[in-house]
Write a protein that holds these residues in place. Structure first.
Motif, PDB file in Angstrom:
ATOM      1  N   MET A  42      94.202  41.511  23.723  1.00  0.00           N
ATOM      2  CA  MET A  42      95.207  42.091  24.622  1.00  0.00           C
ATOM      3  C   MET A  42      96.582  41.591  24.184  1.00  0.00           C
ATOM      4  O   MET A  42      97.228  40.772  24.839  1.00  0.00           O
ATOM      5  CB  MET A  42      94.898  41.705  26.065  1.00  0.00           C
ATOM      6  N   HIS A  71      91.726  36.920  27.465  1.00  0.00           N
ATOM      7  CA  HIS A  71      92.163  38.290  27.193  1.00  0.00           C
ATOM      8  C   HIS A  71      92.923  38.363  25.871  1.00  0.00           C
ATOM      9  O   HIS A  71      92.724  39.258  25.052  1.00  0.00           O
ATOM     10  CB  HIS A  71      93.054  38.792  28.324  1.00  0.00           C
ATOM     11  N   CYS A  99      98.963  39.441  26.889  1.00  0.00           N
ATOM     12  CA  CYS A  99      98.506  38.817  28.126  1.00  0.00           C
ATOM     13  C   CYS A  99      98.275  37.349  27.806  1.00  0.00           C
ATOM     14  O   CYS A  99      97.711  37.009  26.767  1.00  0.00           O
ATOM     15  CB  CYS A  99      97.213  39.458  28.610  1.00  0.00           C
ATOM     16  N   PRO A 154      94.071  40.166  37.105  1.00  0.00           N
ATOM     17  CA  PRO A 154      95.493  39.867  36.915  1.00  0.00           C
ATOM     18  C   PRO A 154      95.809  39.641  35.438  1.00  0.00           C
ATOM     19  O   PRO A 154      94.974  39.092  34.714  1.00  0.00           O
ATOM     20  CB  PRO A 154      95.698  38.560  37.706  1.00  0.00           C
ATOM     21  N   HIS A 155      96.984  40.040  35.008  1.00  0.00           N
ATOM     22  CA  HIS A 155      97.410  39.814  33.622  1.00  0.00           C
ATOM     23  C   HIS A 155      98.800  39.178  33.609  1.00  0.00           C
ATOM     24  O   HIS A 155      99.776  39.824  33.977  1.00  0.00           O
ATOM     25  CB  HIS A 155      97.433  41.118  32.831  1.00  0.00           C
ATOM     26  N   PRO A 156      98.921  37.912  33.215  1.00  0.00           N
ATOM     27  CA  PRO A 156     100.247  37.315  33.016  1.00  0.00           C
ATOM     28  C   PRO A 156     100.785  37.776  31.662  1.00  0.00           C
ATOM     29  O   PRO A 156     100.270  37.379  30.621  1.00  0.00           O
ATOM     30  CB  PRO A 156      99.976  35.811  33.030  1.00  0.00           C
ATOM     31  N   ASN A 200      96.462  35.265  29.704  1.00  0.00           N
ATOM     32  CA  ASN A 200      95.098  34.809  29.996  1.00  0.00           C
ATOM     33  C   ASN A 200      94.461  34.648  28.619  1.00  0.00           C
ATOM     34  O   ASN A 200      94.319  35.616  27.872  1.00  0.00           O
ATOM     35  CB  ASN A 200      94.360  35.856  30.833  1.00  0.00           C
TER      36      ASN A 200
HETATM   37 CU    CU Z   1      94.957  39.650  30.915  1.00  0.00          CU
END
Ligand code: CU
Ligand code: C2O
Ligand code: CU
Length: 499
Positions: free
Chosen positions: A492, A487, A482, A424-426, A484
């Motif tokens: 990211m 990440h 992202c 998952p990527h917020p 996270n």
């Molecule tokens: Cu992510």
């Protein structure tokens, strides 16, 4: 008594306490892991960080010895005297004048998450200040009433610094919200939620191992406002609970242990168009939830746990490269926190006093202009890729000096976030509050907690989520990434420039 015996006795005593006090509490294995450390298991009272205004505020980032539970000192890194930063309260129309002083052993910078501010006040990682340095922020508060937050944002070190406490809640108030008469004062509880591993050697250690560099870094235990598993005494009435997900990587499925519903009145960008009654909601790192919890029907003497309920982890471990799933080749102490989706107690409410409940009636919430995605001048698509120990957007890692996207000032655009990766990527955008306009694949719909204005949206594996935003406040270089933190720190993230 040697250490083994101490732990054994501690475990027995601890488990019975746990069982009697929190029937829906953590699983046995979680409890056993907690009790491996000789730390008293009594819940500490929830403490509210001091409330400060942003008028001539100085935040001194420093390593501080704080107590995470009675008699348990640990070194935290915090922008205030406590284990996390103070709660900053401002009003729309105020001017924020904040000095950040860096007394940490490494560079840092603070970002005001969710606020639209001029480029030089946004805490871009290239603005980091060295040890001993200071940074002056000066910006008008233009956003709506709502629950925002602030946190460290140095490149590669955001995760580590926030994990240690370099974050705080920022609350904006305005006249439209005042008119609603929402619970306030002692009946308003801002909660900065984090998950951490219990500190070994008196410090919080954040060192993502190989598999954690893919999925994320997870703790064993929840902390609220820097206090481990705290307890809050409440009366039989309605409380406004403002939750900030300040974890490194954990998605929280907020729920109450007695199964009672709560009302969601706001999220990232302030109040929703209408309250929503829910028994749970999901919030990823960076997201906020503004809740009304009514203890009016709870018997005095009982306890209600705000928890993250168990859910099936959306990560697709099977497709992870090189078979480095959880448990493979790890083993032993420090092999990882409670996995994504594990049930976790967050804050205990002890219902101690009967009062005549002030039931907050849902009056009309302030109107929110809706943004028509058909007015978008442009659509952009972003692929979030996680593979081979790398996290990229459109195949590239963050470069501090490279401008990846150029946006015309004043335009409305639709940005589509595509997640074909296993995790998952917020996804978070600086400098705008957006509307979530579509989700295709995966959950296939806009969740009730994604109405209103958002600055962070959770994109599960297999999902394409589109958001619409107007870039009409300031020109300059801002970030999309992202949230996270593992990440993000691994790249990211990208720069976009409003020209
Ligand atoms: Cu992510
Ligand atoms: Cu919460 Cu780039 O930030
Ligand atoms: Cu932000």
């Amino acid at each position: 008594m040697d250490r083994r015996q101490f732990i054994a006795l501690g475990s027995v005593a601890g488990l019975s306490t746990l069982a009697s006090r929190t029937p829906l509490a953590a699983t046995l294995s979680n409890s056993a892991r907690l009790l491996d450390l000789p730390i008293p298991f009594e819940r500490a009272p929830l403490r509210m960080p001091p409330t400060v205004s942003a008028d001539a505020l100085t935040l001194r980032a420093a390593a501080r010895r704080v107590e995470i539970a009675p008699g348990v000192p640990v070194e935290a890194w915090s922008p205030g005297e406590g284990p996390v930063g103070p709660t900053i309260r401002v009003r729309t129309g105020d001017t924020a004048r904040i000095t950040l002083e860096n007394a940490l052993s490494e560079p840092t910078i603070l970002h005001w998450h969710g606020l639209r501010v001029p480029e030089r006040a946004d805490g871009h990682p290239r603005l980091v200040i060295p040890t001993g340095g200071a940074y002056q922020y000066d910006f008008p508060v233009i956003d709506r009433a709502g629950t925002y937050w602030y946190h460290a944002h140095p490149h590669h070190r955001t995760g580590a610094q926030v994990y240690r406490g370099m974050a705080g809640v920022l609350v904006i108030g305005d006249a439209a919200e005042d008119a609603l008469g929402l619970p306030s004062g002692a009946y308003e509880l801002p909660l900065l939620i984090q998950d951490r591993r219990l500190p070994a050697d008196g410090t919080f250690t954040y060192e993502p191992a190989m598999h954690e560099q893919m999925e994320g870094f997870f703790g064993d235990t929840a902390f609220a406002n820097g206090i481990r598993l705290p307890s809050q005494s409440v009366e039989t009435t309605t409380y406004r609970v403002r939750v900030v997900n300040g974890t490194a990587s954990r998605i929280l499925r907020l729920a109450l242990s007695n199964g009672q519903p709560f009302r969601l009145i706001g999220n990232d960008g302030g109040l929703l168009p209408a309250p929503v009654t829910l028994t749970h909601l999901d919030m990823a790192t960076g997201e906020r939830a503004d809740l009304l919890i009514d203890f009016g029907k709870v018997a005095v003497g009982s306890r209600v746990m705000l928890q993250s309920a168990a859910f099936a982890s959306p990560a697709r471990m099977g497709s992870m490269s090189m078979g480095m799933g959880r448990g493979m080749g790890m083993g032993g102490m420090g092999a990882g926190g409670a996995p994504q989706g594990a049930a976790m107690d967050l804050v205990e409410f002890t219902v101690d006093r009967a009062v005549t409940p002030v039931a907050w009636k849902p009056r009309a919430l302030p109107r929110l202009a809706t943004l028509d995605p058909n007015t978008a001048k442009r659509t952009r698509t972003f692929q979030f890729n996680s593979a081979m120990m790398q996290h990229h957007i459109n195949g590239r890692a963050f470069d501090m000096e490279r401008i990846d996207e150029t946006v015309r000032f004043g335009d409305t655009e639709v940005w589509t976030f595509v997640n074909e990766s296993p995790f998952p990527h917020p996804v978070h955008m600086h400098e705008v509050q957006f509307h979530v306009v579509e989700r295709v694949g995966g959950r296939g719909r806009i969740m009730p907690w994604e109405r209103g204005l958002k600055d962070t949206v959770l994109v599960h594996p297999g999902e394409r989520v589109s958001v619409a935003a107007t870039f009409d406040r300031y020109r300059g270089r801002f970030l999309m990434h992202c949230h996270n933190m593992v990440h993000e720190d691994m790249g990211m993230m990208l720069n976009y420039e409003i020209v």
